[in-house]
Design a protein around this motif. Structure first.
Motif, short mmCIF file in Angstrom:
data_model
loop_
_atom_site.label_atom_id
_atom_site.label_comp_id
_atom_site.label_asym_id
_atom_site.label_seq_id
_atom_site.Cartn_x
_atom_site.Cartn_y
_atom_site.Cartn_z
N LYS A 1 -7.62 1.40 -5.19
CA LYS A 1 -8.85 2.18 -4.97
C LYS A 1 -8.67 3.18 -3.83
O LYS A 1 -9.30 4.25 -3.84
N ARG A 2 -7.83 2.87 -2.90
CA ARG A 2 -7.62 3.77 -1.75
C ARG A 2 -6.90 5.05 -2.17
O ARG A 2 -7.08 6.09 -1.53
N PHE A 3 -6.10 4.98 -3.23
CA PHE A 3 -5.24 6.11 -3.57
C PHE A 3 -5.59 6.78 -4.89
O PHE A 3 -4.91 7.71 -5.31
N ARG B 1 -8.88 8.51 -7.32
CA ARG B 1 -10.22 9.09 -7.17
C ARG B 1 -11.11 8.76 -8.35
O ARG B 1 -12.26 9.20 -8.40
N SER C 1 0.84 4.18 -2.84
CA SER C 1 0.52 5.57 -2.49
C SER C 1 1.65 6.51 -2.90
O SER C 1 1.41 7.62 -3.38
N GLN D 1 -7.72 -3.43 -4.60
CA GLN D 1 -8.29 -2.81 -3.41
C GLN D 1 -7.41 -1.68 -2.88
O GLN D 1 -7.92 -0.62 -2.50
N ASN D 2 -6.11 -1.86 -2.88
CA ASN D 2 -5.22 -0.80 -2.41
C ASN D 2 -5.14 0.35 -3.39
O ASN D 2 -4.99 1.51 -2.99
N PRO E 1 0.81 -1.23 0.00
CA PRO E 1 0.00 0.00 0.00
C PRO E 1 0.84 1.27 0.00
O PRO E 1 0.51 2.24 -0.70
#
Length: 584
Positions: free
Chosen positions: A405-407, A409, A364, A402-403, A360
């Protein structure tokens, strides 16, 4: 004799026994062939090196030489209209010197050191210069002006200025003296460590859209300049094709395309297509504003990890000149797999599905380098990151997706069933999303009017309603639905086939302006509104369908040329005339 010698070899991971004078992330040369490597671990017993080339033939006792500098790339004119490997070695030059295959330890300069550039210097003796300021310009290609900038952490007073004229890459064209009295020579190029983001004056809000000409993206899931997006999809869903379309048609000034662990034939296709494609804005080959980084699946796995950082560093360099840059990373899953393989060889504790625990943070680090910013030279520039993700078996619950999607938009989820039914771009409108609406809607309202945002919301609502209705249709069939719901399904079909589906091989449909996109939505919604009046008057929807207007609107993307938008008025008039023939 060099005391720093190889102790152990495990694929691309090489170890040195005992204490060394190397520093973390230092670039080193490994073995007698001087293979490029990087220090990734140090303790009092072992120093670990990650080698970016094939380690076949290395043996214990071979020397390792440090450079006292981090892994870096050469930044200067000649990057555009070029193709590099993952550690910025020019593949075309290597082919001239060594043939079709890259030999180990190839020492070809990243940029042409003998080419003469027409340099115009815009500073004089006595001028004060600060980091990032432009001191010279030159035409890199017919459409891109290269701007030579002071390295970000250097400032001083000009003590020497060369005459305007032709210079080579490493010729001194300016000298500045810093506050400590040390004189620095400035050439046409500079070096920068790939893992260090280049600084900017101020990060700006994501308030300007990156216009792609792809209706499903621009209208339903827009991305801003300086934004980040993920394109996840299984094998054969069109990730690479979608990125090709974005690279060809988005309104970025410069494209950086990173083929990270992809098939070699796909990269050759990119090369061939881009060399043949004429940029519609400048009437020049696309390659004049494109650079390619090819690290195909048969190249050393460690270089795959470096290629992403090489690409983003090149993109930031052109951003600092004031350009809008789009970087296409295809695919970050292959990059994550390289991290997993090297982590396994380092015997690190694995996390989910064998990926390292720091996956992750690495993702990022990459996506956070995308931004729209006020740059040190004074203007505005942006780096937009669009990364493809290749989840095994189209499983979007796997760690990389999934990771990511966290970073990011923007999430443009590709659907296997859409791709297999030849619906391209195969972006599923129910699984995808964009978080840029709040930032971008003021721009759309100012430039296209409030109707654009209003139409988009109505289109999205119809698609969501159709998705709900199709669940019922699967159970009991469409015949039992009331006419108002049949109308929703019929209108949604026009939206799906006539609006969201786009033909990359059709001259008028491969790229569509925002104005035409809005008029297409307006026409579809006008028909829906008129047909709803008929249905509300208890007249069967079949009477409207018999008029053939729905079928005609599915073809308007082909029938209305991009330079004849006045024809939409004729379509709306025809809708009114035909609807009026139905007796209420």
């Amino acid at each position: 004799m060099n005391s720093n010698c190889i102790y152990g070899i495990n694929g691309p991971v090489v170890t040195i026994k005992g204490a060394t004078d190397f520093s973390m992330m230092e670039m080193v040369y490994v073995g007698n062939e001087r293979l490029v490597g990087e220090i990734i671990g140090i303790n009092d017993e072992l120093t670990t090196v990650q080698v970016y080339e094939d380690t076949t033939g290395l043996k214990p006792g071979d020397p390792i030489v440090g450079t006292k500098a981090p892994m870096n790339v050469l930044l200067g004119p000649g990057i555009l209209n070029n193709i590099f490997d993952g550690i910025e070695r020019p593949l075309s030059e290597i082919e001239k010197n060594e043939g079709a295959f890259i030999s180990r330890g190839s020492q070809v300069s990243a940029l042409d050191t003998q080419k003469l550039w027409d340099v115009t210097i815009n500073k004089k003796i006595g001028d004060s210069l600060c980091g990032g300021e432009i001191y010279a310009t030159l035409p890199e290609t017919e459409i891109i002006t290269h701007k030579c900038m002071v390295p970000p952490y250097l400032s001083g007073v000009v003590t020497y200025v060369a005459q305007n004229g032709q210079y080579k890459l490493f010729d001194t064209i300016l000298k500045i003296k810093d506050e400590n009295g040390v004189e620095h020579e400035l050439t046409l190029c500079q070096k920068w460590p790939i893992r260090t983001p280049r600084p900017v004056k101020e990060r700006l809000t994501a308030s300007v859209p990156l216009i792609t000409g792809q209706r499903v993206i621009d209208t339903l899931f827009p991305i801003s300049k300086g934004g980040t997006a993920a394109i996840p999809g299984g094998f054969g869903t069109g990730k690479t094709m979608t990125q090709h379309q974005l690279a060809k048609w988005c309104d970025a000034d410069i494209i950086v395309y990173v083929g990270c662990g992809e098939r070699g034939n796909e990269m050759s296709q990119v090369l061939q297509e881009f060399s043949e494609l004429i940029d519609p804005k400048h009437n020049c080959p696309m390659t004049f504003r494109t650079t390619l980084i090819a690290n195909t699946s048969n190249m050393p796995v460690a270089a795959r990890e470096a290629s992403i950082y090489t690409g983003i560093t090149l993109a930031e360099y052109y951003r600092d000149m004031g350009y809008n840059v789009a970087i296409m990373a295809d695919s970050t899953s292959r990059w994550a797999e390289a991290l997993r393989e090297i982590s396994g060889r380092l015997e690190e504790m694995p996390a989910e599905e064998g990926f390292p625990a720091y996956l992750p943070s690495r993702l990022s680090e990459f996506y956070e380098r995308g931004c729209r910013a006020q740059v040190l030279s004074g203007g505005e520039g942006s780096v937009t990151i669009i990364g493809a993700v290749s989840p095994q078996g189209s499983d979007f619950s796997e760690p990389v997706t999934q990771n990511t999607k966290r970073f990011t938009r923007c999430f443009w989820a590709l659907d296997k069933s859409l791709a297999y039914s030849r619906h391209y771009p195969a972006i599923n409108w129910m699984d995808s999303y964009s978080e840029y609406f709040t930032d971008l809607d003021p721009w759309f309202e100012e430039n296209l009017g409030e109707e654009f945002v209003k139409y988009r919301r109505e289109i999205s609502a119809l698609l969501a309603e159709e998705s709900r209705l199709m669940e019922i249709v699967k159970l009991i069939g469409a015949d039992v639905l009331p006419d108002d719901q049949k109308l929703v399904i019929e209108t949604a079909r026009v939206i799906r086939v006539g609006f969201l589906q786009q033909n990359a091989f059709h001259n008028d449909d491969t790229y569509v302006t925002l104005e035409k996109q809005m008029l297409m939505m307006k026409t579809i919604l006008h028909l829906h509104k008129k047909a709803k009046h008929i249905v509300n008057a208890a007249i069967p929807i079949s009477r409207v369908i018999e008029l053939g207007i729905f079928d005609k609107l599915t073809k308007m993307k082909y029938d209305i040329p991009n330079d004849k938008l006045y024809m939409f008025d004729d379509y709306i008039a025809e809708i009114d005339e035909k609807i009026a023939t139905i007796t209420i």
